[in-house]
Design an enzyme around this catalytic site. Structure first.
Site, PDB file in Angstrom:
ATOM      1  N   SER A 103      72.621 -35.334  58.184  1.00 31.37           N
ATOM      2  CA  SER A 103      71.736 -34.289  58.689  1.00 31.37           C
ATOM      3  C   SER A 103      72.461 -33.380  59.685  1.00 31.37           C
ATOM      4  O   SER A 103      73.452 -32.741  59.335  1.00 31.37           O
ATOM      5  CB  SER A 103      70.492 -34.944  59.302  1.00 31.37           C
ATOM      6  OG  SER A 103      69.472 -34.002  59.532  1.00 31.37           O
ATOM      7  N   LEU A 104      72.016 -33.338  60.934  1.00 35.26           N
ATOM      8  CA  LEU A 104      72.691 -32.532  61.946  1.00 35.26           C
ATOM      9  C   LEU A 104      74.167 -32.894  62.040  1.00 35.26           C
ATOM     10  O   LEU A 104      75.020 -32.025  62.242  1.00 35.26           O
ATOM     11  CB  LEU A 104      72.016 -32.713  63.307  1.00 35.26           C
ATOM     12  CG  LEU A 104      72.721 -32.068  64.509  1.00 35.26           C
ATOM     13  CD1 LEU A 104      72.729 -30.554  64.386  1.00 35.26           C
ATOM     14  CD2 LEU A 104      72.062 -32.507  65.816  1.00 35.26           C
TER      15      LEU A 104
END
Length: 306
Positions: A103-104
């Site tokens: 994700s991030l």
């Protein structure tokens, strides 16, 4: 044989980062980075299934898990967090390394790869939905309001742990399991690393509130596409089927077009599961990641022809 897990702290300009390592330090390193409001504990089940001839170094982003938060007062941007990767790289004095992010963490790895070229040899991006941070010029006012005006309007909420709700440990655990679909052991590990014990069975999450609103640069789609598709580093993207079905990749269609990457260095695989598929269904993810770490893009091409 199970990989040995070790944990310690390293110094950053603003405090300490918590590092968790699996394997033997004589092996080639793989830097592992989790997503926002998470802990490196979410990678444990996956790493147990990966090749043991690598040295997996995970760390917890500032204000997550056991790592110190960045100085209070201002918003945190992806560029601030990219430097936390460099703190780890400098500590270990790596000339080059492989990278795996969720994700991030995927976005941070890609930005690091551009800021420090030729350091990362291979990149594994686990459900990189956060790459969709493009902002057309006409939407700049909305972007600014979301990331800056609202932050200062709700400054106390974003700058104080005292504003966070309090739960019993059981309720906090159930919230985490229900929201992310985690198994009990993984959820317990994250709770233990990411909550403050208030006594009498009560806890509150210790995540830096700003990590829920990490600001991304307001860059137009075409520029972002060119930035990411022109890099020469080998890349494997693992796309969660649920994220695809929810149209979370509608702004990044090039992640489904291997020919969009000019150096023919990109592969993607769609696996069954949700955004946390690496933690919930690691058996779906591990074979592709293992092939890629061992043999690169060529290994994935060969396996797809069998």
């Amino acid at each position: 044989m199970t990989l040995t897990e070790k944990e310690w702290f390293i110094e950053a300009p603003w405090g300490r980062l918590c590092v968790v390592a699996w394997g033997n330090s004589i092996n080639p390193p793989v830097l592992v980075c989790h997503g926002s409001w998470d802990s490196i504990a979410s990678f444990r089940r996956l790493i147990k299934l990966l090749p043991q001839n690598f040295y997996y170094i995970g760390f917890e982003l500032p204000g997550c898990g056991k790592s110190d938060a960045m100085p209070p007062g201002l918003m945190i941007t992806v560029f601030d967090l990219v430097y936390s990767l460099q703190v780890v790289v400098k500590h270990f004095r790596w000339k080059e390394f492989a990278f795996m992010g969720h994700s991030l963490g995927s976005s941070l790895g890609l930005l690091y790869n551009m800021a420090y070229p030729k350091k990362i040899t291979k990149m594994v991006l686990l459900d990189p939905v956060t790459l969709a941070f493009s902002v057309p010029p006409e939407e700049f006012p909305t972007w600014y309001k979301l990331f800056f005006s609202d932050f200062f309007k709700n400054y106390k909420r974003y700058s104080s742990l005292d504003e966070k709700p309090v739960y019993t440990k059981e309720v906090a655990l159930n919230k985490l399991i229900e929201r992310r679909g985690l198994d009990l052991d993984t959820a317990m590990a994250i709770i233990e690393r990411s909550t403050e014990d208030l006594g009498d069975g009560y806890v509150r999450f210790s995540f830096d509130p700003r990590m829920k609103m990490v600001a991304s640069p307001p860059i137009p789609d075409k520029v972002i596409k060119k930035m990411f598709t022109s890099v020469k580093t080998s890349i494997l993207a693992i796309i969660a089927g649920s994220s695809k079905n929810q149209s979370l990749y509608s702004m990044t269609p090039y992640l489904f077009d291997e020919n969009a990457f000019v150096h023919k260095n990109f592969k993607f695989r769609i696996v069954e599961g949700g955004h946390d598929v690496h933690a919930v269904n690691p058996d779906e993810v591990a074979p592709f990641v293992s092939q890629f770490l061992l043999y690169g893009v060529a290994g994935l091409e060969a396996s797809s022809k069998l």
